[in-house]
Design a protein around this motif. Structure first.
Motif, PDB file in Angstrom:
ATOM      1  N   GLN A 188      66.958 -36.039 -37.878  1.00 23.92           N
ATOM      2  CA  GLN A 188      66.679 -37.337 -37.630  1.00 23.92           C
ATOM      3  C   GLN A 188      68.019 -38.508 -37.643  1.00 23.92           C
ATOM      4  OE1 GLN A 188      63.750 -37.729 -40.983  1.00 23.92           O
ATOM      5  NE2 GLN A 188      62.198 -37.316 -39.735  1.00 23.92           N
ATOM      6  N   LYS A 189      68.976 -37.832 -38.509  1.00 29.09           N
ATOM      7  CA  LYS A 189      70.056 -38.743 -38.613  1.00 29.09           C
ATOM      8  C   LYS A 189      70.905 -38.556 -37.362  1.00 29.09           C
ATOM      9  CE  LYS A 189      71.056 -39.344 -43.479  1.00 29.09           C
ATOM     10  NZ  LYS A 189      72.299 -38.942 -44.545  1.00 29.09           N
ATOM     11  N   VAL A 190      70.885 -37.325 -36.856  1.00 32.16           N
ATOM     12  CA  VAL A 190      71.647 -37.188 -35.351  1.00 32.16           C
ATOM     13  C   VAL A 190      70.964 -37.941 -34.341  1.00 32.16           C
ATOM     14  CG1 VAL A 190      72.269 -35.326 -33.823  1.00 32.16           C
ATOM     15  CG2 VAL A 190      72.578 -34.774 -35.944  1.00 32.16           C
ATOM     16  N   THR A 202      66.802 -48.215 -32.062  1.00 35.90           N
ATOM     17  CA  THR A 202      65.902 -47.160 -32.680  1.00 35.90           C
ATOM     18  C   THR A 202      64.980 -48.117 -33.562  1.00 35.90           C
ATOM     19  OG1 THR A 202      67.838 -45.812 -32.592  1.00 35.90           O
ATOM     20  CG2 THR A 202      66.378 -45.503 -34.152  1.00 35.90           C
ATOM     21  N   ILE A 203      63.726 -47.602 -33.587  1.00 38.06           N
ATOM     22  CA  ILE A 203      62.959 -48.080 -34.599  1.00 38.06           C
ATOM     23  C   ILE A 203      62.440 -46.788 -35.337  1.00 38.06           C
ATOM     24  CG2 ILE A 203      60.531 -49.243 -34.879  1.00 38.06           C
ATOM     25  CD1 ILE A 203      61.084 -50.655 -32.350  1.00 38.06           C
ATOM     26  N   ILE A 204      62.486 -46.962 -36.635  1.00 38.39           N
ATOM     27  CA  ILE A 204      61.990 -46.092 -37.609  1.00 38.39           C
ATOM     28  C   ILE A 204      60.639 -46.451 -38.005  1.00 38.39           C
ATOM     29  CG2 ILE A 204      62.246 -44.349 -39.619  1.00 38.39           C
ATOM     30  CD1 ILE A 204      65.207 -44.991 -39.260  1.00 38.39           C
ATOM     31  N   THR A 205      59.692 -45.460 -37.832  1.00 42.93           N
ATOM     32  CA  THR A 205      58.314 -45.662 -38.519  1.00 42.93           C
ATOM     33  C   THR A 205      57.825 -44.830 -39.688  1.00 42.93           C
ATOM     34  OG1 THR A 205      57.619 -46.741 -36.266  1.00 42.93           O
ATOM     35  CG2 THR A 205      55.905 -46.280 -38.129  1.00 42.93           C
ATOM     36  N   LEU A 237      67.953 -47.270 -47.592  1.00 42.03           N
ATOM     37  CA  LEU A 237      66.808 -46.403 -47.878  1.00 42.03           C
ATOM     38  C   LEU A 237      66.417 -45.616 -46.599  1.00 42.03           C
ATOM     39  CD1 LEU A 237      64.737 -48.220 -50.560  1.00 42.03           C
ATOM     40  CD2 LEU A 237      66.173 -46.367 -50.822  1.00 42.03           C
ATOM     41  N   PHE A 238      66.213 -46.363 -45.402  1.00 42.17           N
ATOM     42  CA  PHE A 238      65.801 -45.838 -44.377  1.00 42.17           C
ATOM     43  C   PHE A 238      66.737 -44.783 -43.531  1.00 42.17           C
ATOM     44  CE2 PHE A 238      61.708 -48.473 -44.368  1.00 42.17           C
ATOM     45  CZ  PHE A 238      61.011 -48.267 -43.388  1.00 42.17           C
ATOM     46  N   LEU A 239      68.014 -45.135 -43.935  1.00 39.84           N
ATOM     47  CA  LEU A 239      69.228 -44.312 -43.165  1.00 39.84           C
ATOM     48  C   LEU A 239      69.069 -43.104 -44.024  1.00 39.84           C
ATOM     49  CD1 LEU A 239      71.880 -46.839 -42.503  1.00 39.84           C
ATOM     50  CD2 LEU A 239      70.561 -45.802 -40.985  1.00 39.84           C
ATOM     51  N   TYR A 263      65.616 -44.121 -55.666  1.00 43.42           N
ATOM     52  CA  TYR A 263      64.464 -44.231 -54.953  1.00 43.42           C
ATOM     53  C   TYR A 263      64.695 -43.514 -53.821  1.00 43.42           C
ATOM     54  CZ  TYR A 263      64.483 -48.228 -58.091  1.00 43.42           C
ATOM     55  OH  TYR A 263      64.548 -49.102 -59.320  1.00 43.42           O
ATOM     56  N   ARG A 264      63.479 -43.143 -53.031  1.00 43.61           N
ATOM     57  CA  ARG A 264      63.463 -42.325 -51.933  1.00 43.61           C
ATOM     58  C   ARG A 264      62.000 -42.707 -50.872  1.00 43.61           C
ATOM     59  NH1 ARG A 264      61.727 -37.035 -53.656  1.00 43.61           N
ATOM     60  NH2 ARG A 264      59.761 -37.743 -52.861  1.00 43.61           N
ATOM     61  N   ILE A 265      62.504 -42.640 -49.681  1.00 40.78           N
ATOM     62  CA  ILE A 265      61.463 -42.917 -48.591  1.00 40.78           C
ATOM     63  C   ILE A 265      61.219 -41.683 -48.108  1.00 40.78           C
ATOM     64  CG2 ILE A 265      60.767 -44.061 -46.592  1.00 40.78           C
ATOM     65  CD1 ILE A 265      62.065 -46.601 -47.525  1.00 40.78           C
ATOM     66  N   ASP A 266      60.038 -41.132 -48.044  1.00 43.50           N
ATOM     67  CA  ASP A 266      59.743 -39.829 -47.295  1.00 43.50           C
ATOM     68  C   ASP A 266      59.195 -40.134 -46.116  1.00 43.50           C
ATOM     69  OD1 ASP A 266      60.858 -38.176 -49.223  1.00 43.50           O
ATOM     70  OD2 ASP A 266      58.661 -37.916 -50.357  1.00 43.50           O
ATOM     71  N   THR A 267      59.502 -39.221 -44.768  1.00 44.22           N
ATOM     72  CA  THR A 267      58.865 -39.429 -43.447  1.00 44.22           C
ATOM     73  C   THR A 267      57.239 -38.918 -43.413  1.00 44.22           C
ATOM     74  OG1 THR A 267      59.683 -37.360 -42.941  1.00 44.22           O
ATOM     75  CG2 THR A 267      60.991 -39.169 -42.397  1.00 44.22           C
TER      76      THR A 267
END
Length: 217
Positions: free
Chosen positions: A112-114, A122-125, A158-160, A212-216
């Motif tokens: 995902q980072k690459v 880029t839009i992350i959902t 957090l999103f990165l 803190y963490r955001i999971d996909t």
């Protein structure tokens, strides 16, 4: 999203293919240099996951001959962890390098980072929250969420780092970098509380005593 997986270990490949397809990626699997070169002659993919040790050659040579000039982002995948190999792979132009054994979750986070680095607009959902990384705008159910500049930067951090813990100390250091202001642990708690209230969602997980963490997923 098409990913080319070049891996001769069938057990490893099978597990990766299953996990990546669960995330919505389309996987093309090759097991050696010859079949990979033939495929790449007429086909395009958006990412290559490339094992270095292959039965009819090595991933470094394959990368130089068939991948690098096409500028396809590549993650080298190998059981080796010698520093020289890591340096060599990155010097050739690879985006990243991961050694076996590894968790599929870690590989997905690196993929995902690459891909984020390669894409524009880029839009992350995550669930019903969308973060437009280029415009630095956050949406919930297509409606813009108004955040302060600092709240936006914390959420961006957090999103990165999806699927990875961002420590409270990391956030404190970043706030100092962004603003020049020293903040304490309680201030971080307040900022995260405000962000959560504005998003009105549970995507931000608290890792007690760490960050803190955001999971996909």
């Amino acid at each position: 999203m098409q990913i080319l997986l070049v891996e001769d270990n069938e057990m490893v490949a099978k597990g990766l293919i299953y996990s990546l397809e669960q995330k919505g990626y389309q996987i093309i699997h090759k097991t050696n240099v010859k079949s990979t070169m033939e495929f790449l002659e007429n086909q395009e993919v958006e990412l290559v996951i490339l094992d270095i040790s292959l039965p009819d050659g090595n991933g470094f040579n394959l990368y130089q001959k068939s991948i690098s000039y096409k500028k396809i982002p590549t993650i080298f995948l190998t059981a080796k962890d010698e520093e020289d190999d890591i340096v060599k792979g990155l010097e050739l132009g690879a985006e990243d390098y991961i050694t076996k054994p590894f968790s599929t979750k870690e590989l997905i986070a690196r993929i995902q980072k690459v891909l984020l680095r390669q894409k524009k607009n880029t839009i992350i959902t995550v669930q019903n929250i969308e973060f437009d990384l280029d415009k630095m705008v956050v949406y919930k159910n297509k409606q813009e969420i108004i955040l302060t500049s600092l709240e936006l930067k914390i959420l961006h951090l957090l999103f990165l780092n999806l699927n990875k813990v961002v420590t409270r100390n990391d956030i404190i250091d970043k706030i100092w970098e962004w603003t020049g202001n020293d903040v304490n642990d309680n201030t971080i708690t307040v900022y995260l509380k405000r962000i959560r209230e504005k998003l009105d969602t549970d995507i931000i997980k608290t890792i007690k005593g760490i960050g803190y963490r955001i999971d996909t997923n």
